[in-house]
Design a protein around this motif. Structure first.
Motif, PDB file in Angstrom:
ATOM      1  N   THR A 128       0.834  -1.206   0.000  1.00  0.00           N
ATOM      2  CA  THR A 128       0.000   0.000   0.000  1.00  0.00           C
ATOM      3  C   THR A 128       0.864   1.250   0.000  1.00  0.00           C
ATOM      4  OG1 THR A 128      -1.790  -1.147   1.147  1.00  0.00           O
ATOM      5  CG2 THR A 128      -1.778   1.251   1.283  1.00  0.00           C
ATOM      6  N   ALA A 148       2.585   2.269  -3.304  1.00  0.00           N
ATOM      7  CA  ALA A 148       1.742   2.936  -4.311  1.00  0.00           C
ATOM      8  C   ALA A 148       1.567   4.423  -4.026  1.00  0.00           C
ATOM      9  CB  ALA A 148       0.379   2.248  -4.371  1.00  0.00           C
ATOM     10  N   GLU A 180      -5.096  -2.733   0.498  1.00  0.00           N
ATOM     11  CA  GLU A 180      -4.683  -2.121  -0.772  1.00  0.00           C
ATOM     12  C   GLU A 180      -5.874  -1.533  -1.522  1.00  0.00           C
ATOM     13  OE1 GLU A 180      -1.311  -4.138  -3.061  1.00  0.00           O
ATOM     14  OE2 GLU A 180      -2.211  -5.761  -1.894  1.00  0.00           O
ATOM     15  N   ALA A 181      -6.924  -2.327  -1.682  1.00  0.00           N
ATOM     16  CA  ALA A 181      -8.083  -1.850  -2.432  1.00  0.00           C
ATOM     17  C   ALA A 181      -8.828  -0.770  -1.661  1.00  0.00           C
ATOM     18  CB  ALA A 181      -9.021  -3.017  -2.751  1.00  0.00           C
ATOM     19  N   GLY A 195      -7.075   2.278  -2.094  1.00  0.00           N
ATOM     20  CA  GLY A 195      -7.360   2.736  -3.452  1.00  0.00           C
ATOM     21  C   GLY A 195      -8.692   3.459  -3.536  1.00  0.00           C
ATOM     22  N   GLU A 224      -8.274   6.810  -2.035  1.00  0.00           N
ATOM     23  CA  GLU A 224      -7.588   7.710  -2.977  1.00  0.00           C
ATOM     24  C   GLU A 224      -8.538   8.173  -4.075  1.00  0.00           C
ATOM     25  OE1 GLU A 224      -3.853   7.506  -6.091  1.00  0.00           O
ATOM     26  OE2 GLU A 224      -3.592   6.647  -4.079  1.00  0.00           O
ATOM     27  N   ASN A 225      -9.411   7.278  -4.527  1.00  0.00           N
ATOM     28  CA  ASN A 225     -10.424   7.704  -5.517  1.00  0.00           C
ATOM     29  C   ASN A 225     -11.273   8.839  -4.953  1.00  0.00           C
ATOM     30  OD1 ASN A 225      -9.552   5.659  -7.239  1.00  0.00           O
ATOM     31  ND2 ASN A 225     -11.124   4.212  -6.560  1.00  0.00           N
ATOM     32  N   THR A 236     -15.141  -1.584  -4.318  1.00  0.00           N
ATOM     33  CA  THR A 236     -13.984  -1.257  -5.170  1.00  0.00           C
ATOM     34  C   THR A 236     -13.621  -2.386  -6.148  1.00  0.00           C
ATOM     35  OG1 THR A 236     -12.521  -2.087  -3.412  1.00  0.00           O
ATOM     36  CG2 THR A 236     -12.947   0.303  -3.473  1.00  0.00           C
ATOM     37  N   THR A 263     -11.101  -1.159  -8.798  1.00  0.00           N
ATOM     38  CA  THR A 263      -9.799  -0.888  -8.182  1.00  0.00           C
ATOM     39  C   THR A 263      -9.055  -2.196  -7.923  1.00  0.00           C
ATOM     40  OG1 THR A 263     -10.727   1.083  -7.130  1.00  0.00           O
ATOM     41  CG2 THR A 263      -8.656   0.253  -6.244  1.00  0.00           C
ATOM     42  N   LEU A 296      -5.432  -3.537  -9.513  1.00  0.00           N
ATOM     43  CA  LEU A 296      -4.321  -3.987  -8.671  1.00  0.00           C
ATOM     44  C   LEU A 296      -3.821  -5.363  -9.098  1.00  0.00           C
ATOM     45  CD1 LEU A 296      -5.604  -2.844  -5.163  1.00  0.00           C
ATOM     46  CD2 LEU A 296      -3.516  -2.045  -6.285  1.00  0.00           C
ATOM     47  N   ASP A 347     -15.306   3.237  -6.694  1.00  0.00           N
ATOM     48  CA  ASP A 347     -14.413   3.193  -7.847  1.00  0.00           C
ATOM     49  C   ASP A 347     -14.427   4.526  -8.568  1.00  0.00           C
ATOM     50  OD1 ASP A 347     -13.196   0.664  -7.798  1.00  0.00           O
ATOM     51  OD2 ASP A 347     -15.030  -0.299  -8.525  1.00  0.00           O
TER      52      ASP A 347
END
Length: 568
Positions: A261, A264, A313-314, A317, A320-321, A525, A528, A532, A544
Motif C-alpha cells: 500500500t 503505491a 490495498e483496495a 485505493g 484515494e479515488n 472497489t 480498483t 491492482l 471506484d
C-alpha cells in the motif's frame, strides 16, 4: 524531573493531611462507639423498669424525664457522628477536590466509605500516568535503545500508553516541546506507541508506523518460515505453537499488504500509515493526503469480509479515488483542495455470508467504540470541536458501525453506501450527532446484497427501477419483491422515508454531458481490485473512480448537495 518532584511532594502533603484526618476520625469513632454502648445499656435499663411497672402507658409519667434524656443523648450522639464524617470529608476534599474518582466523599453508614472504597491501585496508576510523558522525554534524551529497553522491561506500562493515553492536547504540547533528536529517538525506540498516540503529528506517526512495519515484517516472516519448515517436515506443533503459527500468517499478510500500500504512494496522493496495532486481528489506518494540514478529513469505514491483509490495498485505493474526487469538487466550488481521506480498517468486521455475523450488531458495537475513539483523536489532535471538518463515509456493514458511532461522536457529514442496516438504537436520522440535512444514503438498484444484512432477501421486480430500493413502503412503488425475511438485529434502511437520510443515485447517470456508470453490485472497489491484480475491469463499485457514486459521495462528504449547493 522537577515537575515530577513537585507532584510527589504535593501528593505526600495531601497524604499526610488525609492520614491525620483519618487518625482524628478513628478517635472520634472510638468515642462515639463508647458512648453508644453506654446509651444502649441505659435504654435497656429503662425498658426493664417500665416493664416492671404496673402502668399501661408506653412511658409512665415518672419515667418520661429519663426517656426524654435518652432521646437527647441519642440526638447528640448522631450529631457527633455526622460531624466526625463531615470533618473527614472536608479534609479529603480540600486535598483532592470534589468529585475525585479515587477519594469520594462520605455517604453515611457506620464505616466511613473512604476506608472501604478507596482504590489505592488506581491512585498509584493515576500518579504513574502523570509521570509518563516526562519519563519518556528523559529516556529519549538517552537514545532509542533506552526506550526499547524500558518497553521490554515494562510492557504493561507501555501498553497502558495505548489503552489509557494522555489527552491529545497534553501530548501535542509535550511533542512540540521535544527536540528533533528526542522525537527521532521516540519514533524509532517506541514506534508502536508513538504511531498511535493522539497529539503526535500525523507525519511523525507515519514515520513511527513505517519503522514498526520495517522491523516487525522480517521478524514475523522469519518465525513464520521457521514454523512452516517444521510443518513441512511433519513435525508436530504444540497448541501454543499452532496458535502462534496462525497469528503469524495473519500478521505477515497484514504487514505485506501495508508495505504494498505504501509503495503505491505518489507525490500527488501521498499515503501515510497513521495507526497500526498488531493484535488479533492486526488493525490499521492509512491516510491519503496531509492529515496535519487538511481542512477536511473523511474517514472511510469498510463492511463485511474486510481485513488489513485482504482489503487494505483496495480500500486505500477507494480512499484515494475519493480524495481525487473531493479535490475536483473543491476546485469547482472554490473550497480548499487540502483534504485528506482515511482508509480505516480499525475494527474486526464480520465474515462474509454464509456467516450469520453480518445479521448481528455485535461487531458493529465494538467497531463503533474504536471508530469513535479514532474520530475523537483526529478532532482533538487538530483542535476541531464538535466534529467540525470531519466526515464519515461507510459501506455495507460499515454503515451499521458508523451510525452507532455517530450516535455518540459528532461529525459534519455522514454518507451511508449500500447499507447492511442500522440498529434500532439509532431509530432515525435525528439520533446521530450530525447537522440536519448532512446525512446521505445510497444503494444501487443492482445491489441485492446490502438488504440481506437488513434481514431481507429480495429479487428484482420486472419493469420497475429506481435509485433507492424501498422494502417497507408501498409494494407497488418498490423495485423489488421480498422473498425471505431473516432475523437481523439491525433491520433499518437509512434510505427509507421512515429513517430519514437524504438519498442520491448510485446508478448510471448523465452529468454535465458526461455518462457516469453506476455500481454494478454490492462491492465498494471491484474495478480498483481488478487494476491492482492486472485484470480487466468487468464491474464497478461505489468507491471506484469515475462512477456516479464516487462523484456524489465526494460532494456530500464535503457538505454539498450532489448538484453542488453548499449545505447550511
Amino acid at each position: 524531573m522537577d515537575a515530577v518532584g513537585r507532584t510527589a511532594s504535593d501528593l505526600a502533603s495531601a497524604g499526610a493531611a488525609v492520614s491525620a484526618a483519618l487518625e482524628a476520625f478513628a478517635v472520634e469513632v472510638a468515642t462515639v462507639r463508647k458512648r453508644r454502648r453506654a446509651l444502649l445499656a441505659d435504654i435497656e435499663e429503662l425498658r426493664a423498669r417500665v416493664a416492671a411497672s404496673d402502668s399501661d402507658d408506653a412511658v409512665p409519667h415518672e419515667y418520661r424525664a429519663d426517656n426524654d434524656d435518652l432521646h437527647t443523648r441519642a440526638r447528640r450522639l448522631r450529631a457527633e457522628w455526622e460531624q466526625a464524617q463531615d470533618d473527614l470529608t472536608r479534609v479529603i476534599r480540600s486535598q483532592v477536590g470534589d468529585g475525585s474518582p479515587f477519594l469520594p466523599g462520605l455517604g453515611g453508614g457506620m464505616i466511613a466509605p473512604p476506608l472501604v472504597m478507596t482504590d489505592f491501585g488506581r491512585v498509584a496508576r493515576n500518579f504513574g500516568d502523570a509521570l509518563r510523558l516526562p519519563l519518556l522525554k528523559e529516556l529519549a534524551a538517552r537514545g532509542p535503545q533506552a526506550l526499547e529497553q524500558w518497553a521490554a522491561e515494562h510492557p504493561d506500562r507501555a501498553r497502558r500508553l495505548l489503552d489509557a493515553p494522555p489527552d491529545a492536547e497534553t501530548v501535542k504540547g509535550w511533542w512540540n516541546a521535544l527536540s528533533a533528536d528526542e522525537r527521532t529517538a521516540l519514533i524509532t525506540g517506541l514506534s508502536a506507541v508513538v504511531g498511535n498516540l493522539n497529539g503526535v503529528l500525523y507525519a511523525d506517526r507515519g514515520l513511527a508506523n513505517r519503522h514498526t512495519l520495517e522491523v516487525e515484517l522480517p521478524r514475523a516472516r522469519a518465525r513464520y518460515e521457521e514454523l512452516s519448515a517444521r510443518v513441512a517436515r511433519a513435525e508436530p506443533l504444540s497448541v501454543a505453537e499452532r496458535q502462534e503459527y496462525a497469528a503469524l500468517a495473519e500478521r505477515v499478510g497484514a504487514l505485506e499488504a501495508l508495505k504494498r500500500t505504501l509503495l503505491a504512494s505518489t507525490a500527488a496522493a501521498p499515503r501515510t500509515i497513521i495507526a497500526l496495532t498488531l493484535g488479533h486481528p492486526p488493525l490499521a489506518a492509512v491516510a491519503v493526503g496531509n492529515m496535519d494540514t487538511a481542512t477536511n478529513v473523511t474517514v472511510d469505514v469498510p463492511g463485511m469480509g474486510s481485513s488489513v491483509a485482504g482489503s487494505m490495498e483496495a480500500w486505500t485505493g477507494g480512499a484515494e479515488n475519493l480524495y481525487n474526487e473531493q479535490r475536483k469538487v473543491a476546485q469547482q466550488t472554490g473550497a480548499s483542495r487540502d483534504v485528506a481521506t482515511v482508509a480505516w480498517l480499525g475494527y474486526e468486521a464480520p465474515a462474509m455470508p454464509l456467516s450469520t455475523e453480518v445479521l448481528r450488531s455485535t461487531k458493529a458495537e465494538a467497531g463503533a467504540r474504536h471508530l469513535g475513539d479514532f474520530l475523537d483523536g483526529v478532532a482533538a489532535a487538530r483542535g476541531w470541536p464538535h466534529g467540525e471538518h470531519l466526515s464519515v463515509v461507510a459501506h455495507s456493514y460499515g454503515t451499521t458501525t458508523a451510525t452507532l458511532a455517530a450516535a455518540h461522536t459528532p461529525v459534519d457529514n455522514l454518507v451511508l453506501l449500500a447499507s447492511a442496516g442500522v440498529d434500532p438504537r439509532v431509530p432515525n436520522v435525528g439520533a446521530v450527532s450530525v447537522p440536519e440535512g448532512h446525512v446521505w444514503a445510497s444503494q444501487a438498484k443492482s445491489d441485492f446484497t446490502a438488504n440481506v444484512g437488513r434481514g431481507a432477501i429480495e429479487v428484482p421486480k420486472p419493469g420497475f427501477g429506481g435509485d433507492q430500493p424501498i422494502s417497507e413502503a408501498n409494494p407497488f412503488a418498490s423495485n423489488r419483491t421480498l422473498v425471505l425475511p431473516l432475523p437481523s438485529t439491525h433491520p433499518l434502511n437509512p434510505g427509507s422515508d421512515a429513517w430519514g437520510a437524504r438519498t442520491f443515485s448510485s446508478n448510471d447517470e448523465r452529468v454535465d454531458g458526461d455518462d457516469l456508470p453506476g455500481s454494478d453490485g454490492h462491492g465498494a472497489t471491484p474495478a480498483t481490485e481488478a487494476a491492482l491484480a492486472g485484470n480487466p475491469v468487468t464491474e464497478r463499485g461505489y468507491l471506484d473512480a469515475e462512477t456516479s457514486s464516487i462523484r456524489n459521495t465526494a460532494y456530500t462528504s464535503l457538505g454539498y448537495t450532489p448538484d453542488g449547493k453548499k449545505l447550511p
